[in-house]
Scaffold this motif. Structure first.
Motif, PDB file in Angstrom:
ATOM      1  N   HIS A  50      -3.672  13.970  11.324  1.00  0.00           N
ATOM      2  CA  HIS A  50      -2.807  13.196  10.422  1.00  0.00           C
ATOM      3  C   HIS A  50      -2.166  14.098   9.370  1.00  0.00           C
ATOM      4  O   HIS A  50      -0.998  13.919   8.998  1.00  0.00           O
ATOM      5  CB  HIS A  50      -3.627  12.095   9.746  1.00  0.00           C
ATOM      6  N   ASP A  51      -2.895  15.081   8.903  1.00  0.00           N
ATOM      7  CA  ASP A  51      -2.374  15.937   7.839  1.00  0.00           C
ATOM      8  C   ASP A  51      -1.183  16.776   8.293  1.00  0.00           C
ATOM      9  O   ASP A  51      -0.428  17.296   7.469  1.00  0.00           O
ATOM     10  CB  ASP A  51      -3.493  16.850   7.319  1.00  0.00           C
ATOM     11  N   ASP A  86       0.402   8.253  -5.253  1.00  0.00           N
ATOM     12  CA  ASP A  86      -0.136   8.890  -4.053  1.00  0.00           C
ATOM     13  C   ASP A  86       0.286  10.358  -3.974  1.00  0.00           C
ATOM     14  O   ASP A  86       1.392  10.717  -4.396  1.00  0.00           O
ATOM     15  CB  ASP A  86       0.354   8.170  -2.801  1.00  0.00           C
ATOM     16  N   LYS A  90       4.129   7.599   1.770  1.00  0.00           N
ATOM     17  CA  LYS A  90       3.530   6.738   2.789  1.00  0.00           C
ATOM     18  C   LYS A  90       4.579   6.507   3.878  1.00  0.00           C
ATOM     19  O   LYS A  90       5.419   5.630   3.787  1.00  0.00           O
ATOM     20  CB  LYS A  90       3.076   5.421   2.170  1.00  0.00           C
ATOM     21  N   PHE A  94      -2.508   5.312   7.887  1.00  0.00           N
ATOM     22  CA  PHE A  94      -3.613   6.257   7.882  1.00  0.00           C
ATOM     23  C   PHE A  94      -4.828   5.649   8.572  1.00  0.00           C
ATOM     24  O   PHE A  94      -5.086   4.445   8.478  1.00  0.00           O
ATOM     25  CB  PHE A  94      -3.992   6.639   6.452  1.00  0.00           C
ATOM     26  N   LYS A 108      -7.261   2.484   8.829  1.00  0.00           N
ATOM     27  CA  LYS A 108      -7.816   2.140   7.521  1.00  0.00           C
ATOM     28  C   LYS A 108      -6.744   1.553   6.600  1.00  0.00           C
ATOM     29  O   LYS A 108      -6.677   1.879   5.416  1.00  0.00           O
ATOM     30  CB  LYS A 108      -8.442   3.382   6.869  1.00  0.00           C
ATOM     31  N   GLU A 109      -5.921   0.698   7.137  1.00  0.00           N
ATOM     32  CA  GLU A 109      -4.886   0.033   6.345  1.00  0.00           C
ATOM     33  C   GLU A 109      -4.822  -1.428   6.774  1.00  0.00           C
ATOM     34  O   GLU A 109      -5.386  -1.828   7.790  1.00  0.00           O
ATOM     35  CB  GLU A 109      -3.531   0.710   6.563  1.00  0.00           C
ATOM     36  N   PHE A 134      -3.946   5.984  -3.053  1.00  0.00           N
ATOM     37  CA  PHE A 134      -4.593   5.657  -1.780  1.00  0.00           C
ATOM     38  C   PHE A 134      -5.798   6.576  -1.582  1.00  0.00           C
ATOM     39  O   PHE A 134      -5.688   7.802  -1.682  1.00  0.00           O
ATOM     40  CB  PHE A 134      -3.614   5.819  -0.625  1.00  0.00           C
ATOM     41  N   TYR A 136      -7.531   8.434   0.422  1.00  0.00           N
ATOM     42  CA  TYR A 136      -7.654   9.148   1.689  1.00  0.00           C
ATOM     43  C   TYR A 136      -9.002   9.867   1.801  1.00  0.00           C
ATOM     44  O   TYR A 136      -9.738   9.715   2.786  1.00  0.00           O
ATOM     45  CB  TYR A 136      -6.517  10.172   1.821  1.00  0.00           C
ATOM     46  N   VAL A 140     -12.531   9.187   4.345  1.00  0.00           N
ATOM     47  CA  VAL A 140     -13.057  10.183   5.269  1.00  0.00           C
ATOM     48  C   VAL A 140     -14.506  10.512   4.938  1.00  0.00           C
ATOM     49  O   VAL A 140     -15.386  10.517   5.815  1.00  0.00           O
ATOM     50  CB  VAL A 140     -12.192  11.460   5.231  1.00  0.00           C
ATOM     51  N   LEU A 155     -11.088   0.085   3.804  1.00  0.00           N
ATOM     52  CA  LEU A 155     -10.239   0.201   2.621  1.00  0.00           C
ATOM     53  C   LEU A 155     -10.614  -0.851   1.578  1.00  0.00           C
ATOM     54  O   LEU A 155     -10.610  -0.567   0.371  1.00  0.00           O
ATOM     55  CB  LEU A 155      -8.768   0.065   3.026  1.00  0.00           C
TER      56      LEU A 155
END
Length: 873
Positions: A50-51, A86, A90, A94, A108-109, A134, A136, A140, A155
């Motif tokens: 994702h990063d 953030d 966005k 995520f 997770k949304e 958010f 993040y 994790v 979340l």
């Protein structure tokens, strides 16, 4: 004179007028997929995390929030947001990768697909975006600290929504024409004080130019052409124009190119790469092109919204040099008209007697399917060999997966199981999707089923591709079932479609018989067959030196397959007598498989149930005595044969009678009954008497009957686990009503106790077939121990009611599927329905993929085809 609904008219001309050309074909996630994995070890999640997604160009397809694209995804339109706190823009949803989640990959949304029509003339999407930063890192870290025995850290658990500090973001799309799209973005401030949000509707071109040895002479380009206007030009395509109703909106531009300097410490192709707009908005950096050109663009609109207030931004995307410059002035009128037409369309789809809740459930389930149509691009040969512009892939990659599927080359729009967790097609999932989707658009459903058996998907040997993580895996062969159901929903009229599918499925049936009947005894093996960890051992990897496994479900699937191909052949015989010969073949083949399933060790007379049979190398036969869906699949092998539907079948009937006369041992699988409208024959692997016994041991609250459908494993194994010793190790199955505690198949799904829709629906259909064909009632105590009795049909109706109840709120209580979180029952949340992958076997709480509208959308199929409710005692 009745006027045909506008959406029906659009469907009638969809292929000629281009109404399907533009749609919500953009995935919610493209990172972490097999297609984007160019590693040596096949770890797709770590290869493209994702990063990287905001800074690295995708090779095969794109992703974004509430996204639209054309059918070949040359352009993409989606929404980006920034709450002012953030660390990143966005731009995409995520979630945790497979290795990060304590139960595998996990979004997770909170977002929902609230409405949609089959031509995508109207689509509605909603997202709850926190106003706080958010979390993040917390998501994790907290999930990494949890074991498989613990719930996932969601979340909602972080407190980020406390005091209602979030934005309700609603995106509506409406088509003014096939290539004329209105977009409305409404943000409601649910928080207690005024707050600021940046909206960034984003238009970009998919990078199709960066993979060849030489850069094309002409690239697509986006540029500002006036206040509130962006124009896009693509070689060989008409120009695009995106307009916004706020001339003060700031137009930002960068390029859809990788930030190679950031990620790899190397010079990149553009001074303003893919993450340029995000870096500019969040950090104020000079990372957008001051010349106002690029291949990625966005309008930036900053809104200050009071507590409880809302603001709306409208845009319009049109195609063509001569497209009318109507601007965005009539956007509200277009949106209102398409919304009204969507209501009109669904009035014709939903049953007149549906309750308000049932109608909402079905409509949102259908909507989820429309949003799950995704552009799927994957050329396996090119992926394995690499691109001319890139270093050659490591040699190890061809030994990891899909090396035998070099012919597979897709550039198609396909119904995906889930746009985030499963943004790739799966063969048996797709079959279920098509059955539900046929209630909206049978032509598209038929095209999907034909597509999967075309030569660029089906292997030359006749195998169907399973899913991209392993195309060579084996899924249950239910395409024939799906084709027949779609044929029926479409009015029993498209025999050309039936014939196209039938001929290809003949090849697939032959592949099964040649490859999955190793003992040549009509008892089949297939591995896990989509049921992941339902068995005590991995059914796909049993070493031959240990033994062989003959599977009750694989054998039953093949009996069902034979029946369905028989049904197809009989239907086609009415138009071409040549099919009568092959119908006889499948009649006889079904009887041979049915006899083997009942007489060769899979049936336990003592337990009145079917089990897998393990043949150990030392000569011992060990029934895997787990009461599970594996042993209920035989119940689905049932076909009602109504001769009056088939035309002149004298030769078929004569041959069938002669075959049974010569082989009287097969007669228990054929049940002929006189009815007022003619003779009906039931061909069934399980006799009605044996079915009564099976149900008596299944439909028990302490066994497989839950308040919300049939569990995948009996709750009796909670206190009485099944264990077997294999190769010196003990393999155990117990009852797990919730998330998986097993690491098999990534540990992200659990067939050891929860309720799943697919097989529940197949069992319901089969019980109705028994009920309508036999004439005389067969009564079973239902539920076991209640003292009440019901017919097969009444049981089917009640099972359907139980499944639908997962999404119904009653007497002030939340819907069972969302009951874990009181937040989801609050006013701004409660009308948004999530369609989960599976459901807790005791409570009905939704589990697994949170947007698996794919096969769970079968709830809409149940509502549309529902029968009478079970009468009270």
């Amino acid at each position: 004179m009745t006027v045909e609904p506008a959406e029906r008219r659009r469907l009638a001309e969809a292929d000629t007028a281009g109404w399907r050309d533009w749609g919500p074909y953009l995935a919610e996630r493209a990172w972490g997929t097999v297609r984007e994995d160019y590693s040596a070890d096949g770890d797709a999640w770590r290869s493209f995390p994702h990063d990287h997604a905001r800074s690295r160009v995708y090779r095969w397809n794109e992703d974004g929030m509430a996204g639209f694209s054309d059918a070949q995804q040359s352009w993409c339109l989606a929404l980006a947001l920034w709450n002012g706190t953030d660390p990143i823009l966005k731009e995409r949803m995520f979630g945790l990768s497979g290795p990060e989640g304590n139960h595998g990959e996990d979004a997770k949304e909170y977002w929902w697909y609230l409405d949609g029509t089959p031509t995508h003339s109207f689509q509605r999407w909603r997202y709850h975006y926190p106003q706080r930063a958010f979390p993040y890192g917390e998501l994790v870290e907290r999930n990494a600290a949890r074991s498989k025995d613990e719930d996932e850290f969601e979340l909602a658990d972080t407190g980020v929504f406390d005091d209602d500090r979030f934005w309700v973001v609603t995106v509506d799309y409406a088509k003014a024409g096939a290539h004329d799209l209105v977009l409305s973005v409404t943000v409601e401030n649910a928080g207690p004080e005024e707050s600021r949000i940046d909206l960034l509707p984003t238009l970009w071109f998919r990078n199709t130019w960066g993979w060849e040895a030489e850069r094309p002479a002409e690239l697509p380009v986006l540029r500002a052409t006036g206040p509130g206007e962006i124009r896009g030009e693509r070689p060989g395509h008409p120009p695009l124009t995106l307009r916004i109703d706020d001339d003060r909106a700031e137009a930002l531009f960068c390029d859809n190119e990788t930030d190679a300097e950031l990620l790899f410490g190397e010079p990149g192709r553009s001074a303003y790469p893919k993450n340029g707009i995000g870096e500019h908005v969040v950090s104020g950096r000079a990372t957008v092109n001051p010349a106002g050109v690029g291949t990625k663009s966005a309008f930036r609109v900053t809104l200050d919204v009071p507590a409880g207030g809302s603001r709306t931004v409208r845009l319009r995307l049109t195609e063509g040099a001569d497209a009318p410059a109507v601007g965005v002035g009539d956007a509200d009128a277009v949106l209102a008209a398409r919304r009204a037409e969507a209501d009109e369309f669904y009035e014709g789809v939903l049953p007149a007697g549906a309750s308000t809740q049932e109608a909402a459930i079905a409509r949102q389930a259908f909507a989820g399917l429309t949003w799950s149509k995704q552009f799927y691009h994957f050329d396996v040969r090119r992926w394995l060999s690499g691109d001319p512009s890139s270093p050659p892939p490591p040699a190890e990659r061809s030994r990891i997966r899909n090396a035998d599927w070099r012919h597979l080359s897709s550039r198609d729009v396909l119904l995906m199981p889930d746009p985030w967790e499963y943004p790739w097609f799966a063969a048996w999932d797709l079959a279920f999707h098509c059955v539900t989707y046929a209630h909206l658009d049978p032509e598209f459903a038929k095209a999907q089923l034909v597509l999967l058996v075309r030569e660029w998907y089906m292997h030359p040997n006749g195998q169907l591709p399973a899913y991209e993580w392993d195309f060579g895996d084996v899924n249950p062969p239910i395409q024939a079932w799906a084709a027949l159901r779609v044929f029926e929903i479409d009015g029993h009229r498209d025999h050309r479609f039936l014939g196209r599918v039938f001929h290809k499925l003949l090849m697939n049936f032959t592949w099964w018989t040649n490859n999955k009947d190793h003992g040549d005894n009509n008892l089949f093996e297939g591995g896990f067959l989509g049921l992941d960890n339902i068995a005590p051992l991995d059914r796909s990897t049993l070493p031959p030196e240990v033994g062989t496994l003959e599977q009750a479900d694989a054998t039953a699937w093949m009996a069902t397959y034979a029946l369905q191909l028989l049904d197809m052949a009989l239907l086609l015989t009415a138009h071409d007598p040549a099919y009568e010969d092959v119908a006889t073949k499948f009649f006889e083949h079904f009887l041979v498989i049915a006899a083997s399933a009942n007489d060769a060790g899979l049936w336990s007379e003592q337990d009145a149930f079917y089990y897998d049979l393990l043949h150990l190398a030392d000569g011992r036969d060990v029934p895997l005595a787990v009461r599970s869906l594996v042993g209920l699949v035989p119940v689905t092998a049932a076909l009602v044969f109504e001769r009056h539907r088939m035309g002149d079948l004298d030769e078929f009937v004569e041959r069938g009678v002669a075959f049974l006369t010569r082989n009287p041992g097969f007669t228990p699988f054929v049940h002929v009954r006189e009815h007022t409208d003619g003779v009906r024959s039931l061909l069934a692997l399980v006799s009605p008497e044996r079915l009564e016994r099976i149900l008596g041991g299944v439909l028990d609250d302490e066994r497989m009957l839950s308040p919300h459908g049939i569990r995948s494993i009996s709750a009796e194994h909670r206190t009485h686990p099944f264990a077997v010793e294999v190769a010196g190790a003990q393999a155990v199955v117990d009852y797990e009503p919730g998330e998986s505690t097993s690491g098999l198949f990534g540990g992200n799904s659990n067939w050891r106790g929860p309720v799943w829709f697919p097989l529940n629906v197949l069992i319901i259909e089969s019980l109705r077939s028994y009920d309508t064909s036999l004439g005389e009632p067969h009564l079973v105590e239902y539920p076991a121990g209640s003292g009440e009795h019901a017919t097969f049909g009444e049981i089917a109706d009640d099972l359907s009611r139980r499944l639908v109840s997962l999404f119904e709120a009653a007497d002030g209580h939340p819907r069972p599927s969302d009951a874990r979180y009181p937040l989801l029952s609050q006013p701004r949340w409660r009308d948004n329905i999530a369609f989960y992958e599976y459901f807790h076997g005791d409570t009905g709480q939704g589990l697994g993929a949170s947007h698996q509208t794919g096969w769970t959308a079968l709830v809409a199929h149940l509502i549309v085809t529902r029968r009478r409710p079970r009468p009270s005692a």
